[in-house]
Each structure stands twice: as structure tokens, then as C-alpha cells.
Scaffold this motif. Structure first.
Motif, PDB file in Angstrom:
ATOM      1  N   VAL A 170       0.446  -0.237   3.134  1.00 45.33           N
ATOM      2  CA  VAL A 170       0.163  -1.301   1.135  1.00 45.33           C
ATOM      3  C   VAL A 170      -0.852  -2.184   1.613  1.00 45.33           C
ATOM      4  O   VAL A 170      -0.367  -3.335   2.792  1.00 45.33           O
ATOM      5  CB  VAL A 170       1.196  -1.594   0.598  1.00 45.33           C
ATOM      6  CG1 VAL A 170       1.105  -2.612  -0.625  1.00 45.33           C
ATOM      7  CG2 VAL A 170       2.167  -0.235   0.164  1.00 45.33           C
ATOM      8  N   ILE A 171      -2.076  -2.979   1.585  1.00 43.79           N
ATOM      9  CA  ILE A 171      -2.927  -4.248   1.639  1.00 43.79           C
ATOM     10  C   ILE A 171      -2.450  -4.617   0.626  1.00 43.79           C
ATOM     11  O   ILE A 171      -2.660  -4.442  -0.237  1.00 43.79           O
ATOM     12  CB  ILE A 171      -4.282  -3.600   1.501  1.00 43.79           C
ATOM     13  CG1 ILE A 171      -4.403  -2.339   2.345  1.00 43.79           C
ATOM     14  CG2 ILE A 171      -4.753  -4.998   1.759  1.00 43.79           C
ATOM     15  CD1 ILE A 171      -5.408  -1.890   2.640  1.00 43.79           C
ATOM     16  N   PRO A 172      -1.456  -5.809   1.050  1.00 41.17           N
ATOM     17  CA  PRO A 172      -1.313  -6.640   0.105  1.00 41.17           C
ATOM     18  C   PRO A 172      -2.690  -7.758  -0.582  1.00 41.17           C
ATOM     19  O   PRO A 172      -3.614  -7.918   0.201  1.00 41.17           O
ATOM     20  CB  PRO A 172      -0.379  -7.814   0.762  1.00 41.17           C
ATOM     21  CG  PRO A 172      -1.056  -8.024   2.202  1.00 41.17           C
ATOM     22  CD  PRO A 172      -1.334  -6.541   2.435  1.00 41.17           C
ATOM     23  N   ARG A 173      -2.033  -7.577  -1.764  1.00 36.47           N
ATOM     24  CA  ARG A 173      -3.495  -8.373  -2.412  1.00 36.47           C
ATOM     25  C   ARG A 173      -3.641  -9.955  -1.890  1.00 36.47           C
ATOM     26  O   ARG A 173      -2.181 -10.451  -1.527  1.00 36.47           O
ATOM     27  CB  ARG A 173      -3.033  -8.455  -4.647  1.00 36.47           C
ATOM     28  CG  ARG A 173      -1.452  -9.801  -4.091  1.00 36.47           C
ATOM     29  CD  ARG A 173      -1.496  -9.903  -5.934  1.00 36.47           C
ATOM     30  NE  ARG A 173       0.201  -9.920  -6.305  1.00 36.47           N
ATOM     31  CZ  ARG A 173       1.060  -9.839  -6.722  1.00 36.47           C
ATOM     32  NH1 ARG A 173       0.898  -8.392  -6.195  1.00 36.47           N
ATOM     33  NH2 ARG A 173       2.218 -11.023  -6.150  1.00 36.47           N
ATOM     34  N   GLY A 174      -4.912 -10.349  -2.311  1.00 36.96           N
ATOM     35  CA  GLY A 174      -5.475 -11.223  -1.380  1.00 36.96           C
ATOM     36  C   GLY A 174      -5.620 -11.934  -0.250  1.00 36.96           C
ATOM     37  O   GLY A 174      -5.558 -12.783   0.207  1.00 36.96           O
ATOM     38  N   ALA A 175      -5.576 -10.180   0.461  1.00 45.06           N
ATOM     39  CA  ALA A 175      -5.747 -10.402   1.820  1.00 45.06           C
ATOM     40  C   ALA A 175      -7.302 -10.174   1.972  1.00 45.06           C
ATOM     41  O   ALA A 175      -6.987  -8.999   0.926  1.00 45.06           O
ATOM     42  CB  ALA A 175      -4.486  -9.409   2.488  1.00 45.06           C
ATOM     43  N   ARG A 176      -7.548 -10.791   3.104  1.00 42.31           N
ATOM     44  CA  ARG A 176      -9.006 -10.692   3.465  1.00 42.31           C
ATOM     45  C   ARG A 176      -8.612  -8.651   3.773  1.00 42.31           C
ATOM     46  O   ARG A 176      -8.445  -8.853   4.934  1.00 42.31           O
ATOM     47  CB  ARG A 176      -9.458 -11.494   4.160  1.00 42.31           C
ATOM     48  CG  ARG A 176     -10.276 -12.477   3.508  1.00 42.31           C
ATOM     49  CD  ARG A 176     -10.780 -14.062   4.198  1.00 42.31           C
ATOM     50  NE  ARG A 176     -10.334 -13.748   5.987  1.00 42.31           N
ATOM     51  CZ  ARG A 176      -9.698 -14.212   6.181  1.00 42.31           C
ATOM     52  NH1 ARG A 176      -8.970 -15.026   6.135  1.00 42.31           N
ATOM     53  NH2 ARG A 176      -9.051 -13.265   7.952  1.00 42.31           N
ATOM     54  N   ARG A 177      -9.670  -7.632   4.010  1.00 45.46           N
ATOM     55  CA  ARG A 177     -10.026  -6.883   4.546  1.00 45.46           C
ATOM     56  C   ARG A 177     -11.036  -6.413   4.907  1.00 45.46           C
ATOM     57  O   ARG A 177     -12.222  -6.235   3.818  1.00 45.46           O
ATOM     58  CB  ARG A 177      -8.965  -5.659   3.647  1.00 45.46           C
ATOM     59  CG  ARG A 177      -9.156  -5.474   2.602  1.00 45.46           C
ATOM     60  CD  ARG A 177      -8.293  -4.837   1.692  1.00 45.46           C
ATOM     61  NE  ARG A 177      -9.100  -3.487   0.318  1.00 45.46           N
ATOM     62  CZ  ARG A 177      -8.552  -4.806  -0.433  1.00 45.46           C
ATOM     63  NH1 ARG A 177      -7.356  -5.095  -0.788  1.00 45.46           N
ATOM     64  NH2 ARG A 177      -8.844  -3.416  -1.552  1.00 45.46           N
ATOM     65  N   ALA A 178     -11.399  -5.529   5.608  1.00 48.90           N
ATOM     66  CA  ALA A 178     -12.845  -4.642   6.167  1.00 48.90           C
ATOM     67  C   ALA A 178     -12.233  -2.708   6.469  1.00 48.90           C
ATOM     68  O   ALA A 178     -11.261  -3.633   6.910  1.00 48.90           O
ATOM     69  CB  ALA A 178     -13.585  -5.525   7.063  1.00 48.90           C
ATOM     70  N   ILE A 179     -12.799  -2.266   7.124  1.00 46.89           N
ATOM     71  CA  ILE A 179     -12.499  -1.052   7.235  1.00 46.89           C
ATOM     72  C   ILE A 179     -13.332  -0.963   8.331  1.00 46.89           C
ATOM     73  O   ILE A 179     -14.884  -0.801   7.703  1.00 46.89           O
ATOM     74  CB  ILE A 179     -12.372  -0.039   6.337  1.00 46.89           C
ATOM     75  CG1 ILE A 179     -10.826  -0.812   5.466  1.00 46.89           C
ATOM     76  CG2 ILE A 179     -12.185   1.543   6.879  1.00 46.89           C
ATOM     77  CD1 ILE A 179     -10.324   0.396   4.496  1.00 46.89           C
ATOM     78  N   ARG A 180     -13.380   0.211   9.407  1.00 50.15           N
ATOM     79  CA  ARG A 180     -14.931   0.413   9.972  1.00 50.15           C
ATOM     80  C   ARG A 180     -14.198   1.757  10.983  1.00 50.15           C
ATOM     81  O   ARG A 180     -13.412   2.120  11.137  1.00 50.15           O
ATOM     82  CB  ARG A 180     -15.128  -0.740  11.368  1.00 50.15           C
ATOM     83  CG  ARG A 180     -16.356  -0.038  12.264  1.00 50.15           C
ATOM     84  CD  ARG A 180     -16.278  -1.335  13.364  1.00 50.15           C
ATOM     85  NE  ARG A 180     -15.329  -2.039  13.693  1.00 50.15           N
ATOM     86  CZ  ARG A 180     -15.217  -1.512  15.267  1.00 50.15           C
ATOM     87  NH1 ARG A 180     -16.577  -1.264  16.094  1.00 50.15           N
ATOM     88  NH2 ARG A 180     -14.239  -2.063  15.599  1.00 50.15           N
ATOM     89  N   CYS A 181     -14.858   2.909  10.584  1.00 54.73           N
ATOM     90  CA  CYS A 181     -14.811   4.104  10.850  1.00 54.73           C
ATOM     91  C   CYS A 181     -15.281   3.900  12.642  1.00 54.73           C
ATOM     92  O   CYS A 181     -15.770   4.083  13.219  1.00 54.73           O
ATOM     93  CB  CYS A 181     -16.070   5.608  10.520  1.00 54.73           C
ATOM     94  SG  CYS A 181     -15.297   6.939  11.240  1.00 54.73           S
ATOM     95  N   LEU A 182     -14.139   4.878  13.288  1.00 54.12           N
ATOM     96  CA  LEU A 182     -14.663   4.824  14.858  1.00 54.12           C
ATOM     97  C   LEU A 182     -14.543   5.540  15.332  1.00 54.12           C
ATOM     98  O   LEU A 182     -15.168   6.061  16.756  1.00 54.12           O
ATOM     99  CB  LEU A 182     -13.374   4.174  15.485  1.00 54.12           C
ATOM    100  CG  LEU A 182     -12.965   2.271  15.708  1.00 54.12           C
ATOM    101  CD1 LEU A 182     -11.911   2.374  15.934  1.00 54.12           C
ATOM    102  CD2 LEU A 182     -13.950   1.677  15.794  1.00 54.12           C
ATOM    103  N   ARG A 183     -14.138   6.999  15.400  1.00 49.47           N
ATOM    104  CA  ARG A 183     -14.140   8.729  15.533  1.00 49.47           C
ATOM    105  C   ARG A 183     -13.969   8.790  13.605  1.00 49.47           C
ATOM    106  O   ARG A 183     -13.166   9.135  13.400  1.00 49.47           O
ATOM    107  CB  ARG A 183     -13.390   9.069  16.495  1.00 49.47           C
ATOM    108  CG  ARG A 183     -13.210  10.408  16.800  1.00 49.47           C
ATOM    109  CD  ARG A 183     -12.691  10.644  17.592  1.00 49.47           C
ATOM    110  NE  ARG A 183     -11.037  10.496  17.794  1.00 49.47           N
ATOM    111  CZ  ARG A 183     -10.059  11.091  16.635  1.00 49.47           C
ATOM    112  NH1 ARG A 183     -10.784  11.359  15.592  1.00 49.47           N
ATOM    113  NH2 ARG A 183      -8.961  10.525  16.520  1.00 49.47           N
TER     114      ARG A 183
END
Length: 113
Positions: free
Chosen positions: A82-95
């Protein structure tokens, strides 16, 4: 009450037929917003912040990295978080493809600030 087939996705089938990156299946119902996402190797979701909602993320296949504020978390099949509200986030695919489901409580339309 009958079950509406729009509320169900065969994840394996959707991934087999996906022809692009991003949301390959979405459901926006009265209480939930759900997206099945697919990213190929090197693709990503740029850093952003959601101040309103906690978000459930479940990884099905591939591997990637979640940048969560100042932490880097490995994304692998079987992981749920669960990603908490207010958190900065980014996602990157490695494979890739990296396939994951994101779900959160429905909210109103995004309005310019």
C-alpha cells in the motif's frame, strides 16, 4: 442481482493481448478505481504525488523499482503493498513486461489548481 462481466478481468489474457504500455484494463465504479498496468523494459511512470488516497499495488510479472519518497523498493511478482497518500512515487520497469494492478477509492475528477 447479477454479476456484471465488466467487473472482471482475466489478467493473463489481457497481458497476452496488450499492444501498448500503460493501463490495459480499467474499472471506474462507484467506489473504486482499478487499473491493470503494463510497462516494457525501460518504461516508467514519472514521479508524482497523491495527497488524497492510499493506493494498493499488486505485481503480477516482470521486475521493477518503486521510488517512494527517498526509498527504492524492488517490485517482483507476488508483492503487494500500500502506497500511503502524500508519498512521492515513481515506477520504472527493469525487466519487462512489468504488470501490476493499482486500486484506490474512487475520487472526483482532477481539477486544475
Amino acid at each position: 442481482m447479477s454479476f456484471d462481466p465488466e467487473y472482471m478481468v482475466d489478467v493473463a489474457e489481457a497481458l497476452r493481448h496488450a499492444a501498448y504500455d500503460g493501463a490495459i484494463w480499467s474499472l471506474n465504479c462507484e467506489q473504486l478505481n482499478v487499473n491493470l498496468m503494463r510497462l516494457m523494459t525501460g518504461a516508467g511512470i514519472p514521479e508524482h504525488r497523491n495527497d488524497e488516497l492510499d493506493v494498493l499495488l499488486v505485481v503480477f510479472e516482470g521486475s521493477g523499482e518503486l521510488q517512494l519518497d527517498d526509498q527504492r523498493l524492488a517490485l517482483e511478482p507476488g508483492l503487494a503493498l500500500v502506497i500511503p497518500r502524500g508519498a512521492r512515487r515513481a515506477i520504472r520497469c527493469l525487466r519487462g513486461p512489468l504488470a501490476y494492478l493499482m486500486a484506490h477509492r474512487q475520487r472526483g475528477a482532477l481539477l486544475p489548481r
